[in-house]
Design a protein around this motif. Sequence first.
Motif, PDB file in Angstrom:
ATOM      1  N   HIS A 171       0.865  -1.192   0.000  1.00 52.57           N
ATOM      2  CA  HIS A 171       0.000   0.000   0.000  1.00 52.57           C
ATOM      3  C   HIS A 171       0.897   1.236   0.000  1.00 52.57           C
ATOM      4  O   HIS A 171       1.819   1.348   0.814  1.00 52.57           O
ATOM      5  N   GLU A 190       1.826   3.722   3.183  1.00 47.67           N
ATOM      6  CA  GLU A 190       2.244   3.094   4.439  1.00 47.67           C
ATOM      7  C   GLU A 190       3.769   2.988   4.433  1.00 47.67           C
ATOM      8  O   GLU A 190       4.333   2.213   3.668  1.00 47.67           O
ATOM      9  N   HIS A 212       2.881  -3.322   7.021  1.00 45.30           N
ATOM     10  CA  HIS A 212       1.881  -2.324   6.634  1.00 45.30           C
ATOM     11  C   HIS A 212       1.766  -1.279   7.733  1.00 45.30           C
ATOM     12  O   HIS A 212       2.449  -1.327   8.752  1.00 45.30           O
ATOM     13  N   SER A 213       0.844  -0.312   7.528  1.00 41.52           N
ATOM     14  CA  SER A 213       0.341   0.515   8.627  1.00 41.52           C
ATOM     15  C   SER A 213      -1.153   0.689   8.362  1.00 41.52           C
ATOM     16  O   SER A 213      -1.677   0.172   7.367  1.00 41.52           O
TER      17      SER A 213
HETATM   18 ZN   LIG Z   1      -1.659  -1.834   4.161  1.00 40.38          ZN
END
Ligand SMILES: [Zn+2]
Length: 342
Positions: A71, A74, A163-164
């Motif tokens: 993503h 992130e 991720h975040s």
């Molecule tokens: Zn993510």
Amino acid sequence: MNDKKTTYTGDIIQGIPVINNLNINDLEQNKVYRFMFQGSAMNIGQPWFVPLLVARGAKAGKSLLLNTGIHGDELNGIKVIQQLFAQLDTSQLAGTIIGVLQASPNSLVHINKNWLLSTDGGDFENMNRLFPGKENGNSAEQHAYLLWNNLWRGNVDYMIDLHSQSTDTEYPLFVFADYRNVLAQQMAELIPADQIKNDEGEIGTVETTFIQHGIPAITIELGAARIFQSDYIQRTLIGIRNILAKFGFSNNQITDTALSNNTFIGNQMISIRALHGGYTEMLVSIGEDVNYDQLVAYQINQFGDIIREYRTPTAGKVLSVGTSAIREAGGLLVRILYNTPN
Ligand SMILES: [Zn+2]
């Protein structure tokens, strides 16, 4: 089994050799490599390149993939991989660590959760729902296909996807792990996280695709999008070093874990989402214990009148909150992690 060969295209990008296939067994031991992996092509005919690091230990062993940048908003994960490799001593390493730094360059270019397509004037795909990809799909699906087949497949014994939370929302240091895979549970509980969700996963994510292929995998969510958060980065590094120690990559001691950190582990989560557009007042913070039917947020209109109140459908612990003071319908306000007996 890995039946492919590491294939150099002959191109050099930013001084780094380009590959379109990786077989870690072709690489020398006791050495760190930098590569640009050739992904799918843009509308202008030029390829997207994915930068990666491969550390080959002096001794043989298993292989750990650290992936980030699926993503594009992130960012904490890249710092984890950069710092791990900066402090790595391959003479003391058994096995291989692969660090993929910008898995979805298209999404990162746009600082966007999604991979943007130029088709029909603009469309998009969430890369973390597309794996293992499609050979003849759109550019996002093809990119996923190339990552899965030409970079990862056959090279990985353990996987961590970094991720975040998305833009305008925030997690603590939080781990998704499918506890039906015992090694994934062990990996998750070696991270001194704030919260863990025992989670059956979602089709098309990097984590679940590895799990479906019998490879233990977890997703670590490091806080918020778009920023570096050193506490979460440092605790993730502690957790990864614990995993390296536990699975025979290093002779390090296991230090802080979920147990010593008193990590909250839940098996259910529920999201309270805005039902109306408006300005948002949040009444709870991450990590707070909430009761059933507790008022956790309300929205006001442009004149300051209260238009909606939001209450908890269950007791539990606040896992995530919306951080933007304005939300439209569907936007996340509060996510609660809790436990049910089954
Ligand atoms: Zn993510």
